[in-house]
Design a protein around this motif. Structure first.
Motif, PDB file in Angstrom:
ATOM      1  N   ALA A 105       0.701  -1.338  -0.064  1.00 54.04           N
ATOM      2  CA  ALA A 105      -0.220   0.145  -0.006  1.00 54.04           C
ATOM      3  C   ALA A 105       0.955   1.235   0.052  1.00 54.04           C
ATOM      4  N   CYS A 106       2.199   1.151   0.062  1.00 52.39           N
ATOM      5  CA  CYS A 106       3.056   2.475   0.391  1.00 52.39           C
ATOM      6  C   CYS A 106       3.897   2.717  -0.936  1.00 52.39           C
ATOM      7  N   ALA A 132      -0.146   7.153  -4.895  1.00 51.45           N
ATOM      8  CA  ALA A 132      -0.729   7.913  -5.950  1.00 51.45           C
ATOM      9  C   ALA A 132      -2.241   7.520  -6.096  1.00 51.45           C
ATOM     10  N   ALA A 133      -2.633   6.360  -6.221  1.00 53.49           N
ATOM     11  CA  ALA A 133      -3.919   5.901  -6.391  1.00 53.49           C
ATOM     12  C   ALA A 133      -4.881   6.121  -5.246  1.00 53.49           C
ATOM     13  N   SER A 134      -4.249   5.948  -4.081  1.00 47.87           N
ATOM     14  CA  SER A 134      -5.197   6.391  -3.059  1.00 47.87           C
ATOM     15  C   SER A 134      -5.356   7.765  -2.702  1.00 47.87           C
ATOM     16  N   LEU A 149     -12.039   9.805   4.018  1.00 54.70           N
ATOM     17  CA  LEU A 149     -11.188   9.568   5.428  1.00 54.70           C
ATOM     18  C   LEU A 149     -10.458   8.273   5.387  1.00 54.70           C
ATOM     19  N   THR A 150     -11.489   7.141   5.145  1.00 57.95           N
ATOM     20  CA  THR A 150     -11.014   5.728   5.200  1.00 57.95           C
ATOM     21  C   THR A 150     -10.124   5.413   4.183  1.00 57.95           C
ATOM     22  N   THR A 151     -10.211   6.456   2.886  1.00 57.27           N
ATOM     23  CA  THR A 151      -9.105   5.878   2.031  1.00 57.27           C
ATOM     24  C   THR A 151      -7.902   6.378   2.258  1.00 57.27           C
ATOM     25  N   LEU A 181      -1.299   7.415   5.541  1.00 55.64           N
ATOM     26  CA  LEU A 181      -0.582   8.177   6.723  1.00 55.64           C
ATOM     27  C   LEU A 181      -0.066   7.408   7.712  1.00 55.64           C
ATOM     28  N   SER A 182      -0.711   6.447   8.218  1.00 52.43           N
ATOM     29  CA  SER A 182      -0.368   5.747   9.425  1.00 52.43           C
ATOM     30  C   SER A 182       0.568   4.687   8.935  1.00 52.43           C
ATOM     31  N   GLU A 183       0.198   4.109   7.857  1.00 49.95           N
ATOM     32  CA  GLU A 183       1.119   2.630   7.751  1.00 49.95           C
ATOM     33  C   GLU A 183       2.361   3.034   6.810  1.00 49.95           C
TER      34      GLU A 183
END
Length: 235
Positions: free
Chosen positions: A124-125, A131-133, A150-152, A157-159
């Protein structure tokens, strides 16, 4: 009183074995093929299956490094130079160093370095996934589906904290904070912006004094957005 008996030597063997194993892990090794993100998100190491690698990093004031070569058994001699680049693999990270030759600096600007830790990003990083997120977040935000927006973006940011650069983090914090404000959660908005609040409390002139020119230029828009969003969330 009897003197305490010394510990049997056999009890020290596991410790010595562990130490030896640690030394073995520290030996140079060629990184598995793939892409690794430089510490702080400020560059990348790319390794191909044939052992060819290239490194690009960015340091203060937009100074950069760019080098490439072929790695074998954890080392690579740069063409026509005395510079030797070395690689140490530890799980999903690669530590890149050098033999300290002056010619190793030829690949870099004065405020940049290629030496340091590179991390294989989580799926995911990767640059493409992030960019997709962010694009998905914008679509949902523009559609006023703030909860979905928000959930997207929040998990990115956290992971991806270790592999995102500081400017991307700043913009993401502002995007998330404004979304939280739209959802009526001012406390969460302020918490999201907390790491940027100190900079937001300084004048533009102070930011320009504290940061190199190129860094100040790209950071000031983040700071100004933070000031605006802090006012909104403080009500």
């Amino acid at each position: 009183m009897n003197a305490p008996r010394p510990l049997p030597f056999v009890r020290l063997l596991p410790v010595l074995a562990l130490a030896a194993a640690g030394l073995a892990r520290a030996e140079f090794a060629s990184p598995p093929p793939g892409e690794y993100i430089y510490q702080g998100g400020n560059g990348a190491l790319r390794v191909k299956p044939n052992g060819h690698f290239d490194i690009t990093t960015i340091g203060a004031n937009a100074h950069t490094c760019a080098l490439d070569g072929n790695v074998a058994r954890g080392t690579a001699k740069l063409d026509d130079s005395s510079c030797v680049v070395n690689f140490t693999v530890d799980g999903g990270t690669v530590k890149v160093g050098s033999n300290g030759a002056d010619q190793c600096r030829d690949s870099c600007g004065a405020r940049a370095t290629f030496e340091g830790t590179y991390t294989r990003p989580a799926p995911a990083c990767t640059d493409k996934a992030v960019a997709a997120s962010r694009q998905g977040f914008k679509r949902r935000y523009d559609a006023r589906d703030y909860a979905a927006a928000l959930t997207t973006l929040a998990p990115v940011l956290s992971e991806c904290d270790k592999t995102l650069d500081w400017i991307s983090k700043g913009w993401m914090r502002n995007d998330l904070a404004l979304t939280q404000y739209k959802l009526g959660d001012r406390a969460a908005c302020l918490q999201t912006l907390a790491p940027l609040a100190e900079s937001a409390g300084k004048s533009d002139e102070k930011i320009q004094e504290e940061y190199p020119p190129a860094d100040a230029e790209i950071y000031l828009p983040v700071v100004r957005a933070t000031r605006t969003n802090l006012k909104l969330c403080r009500g």
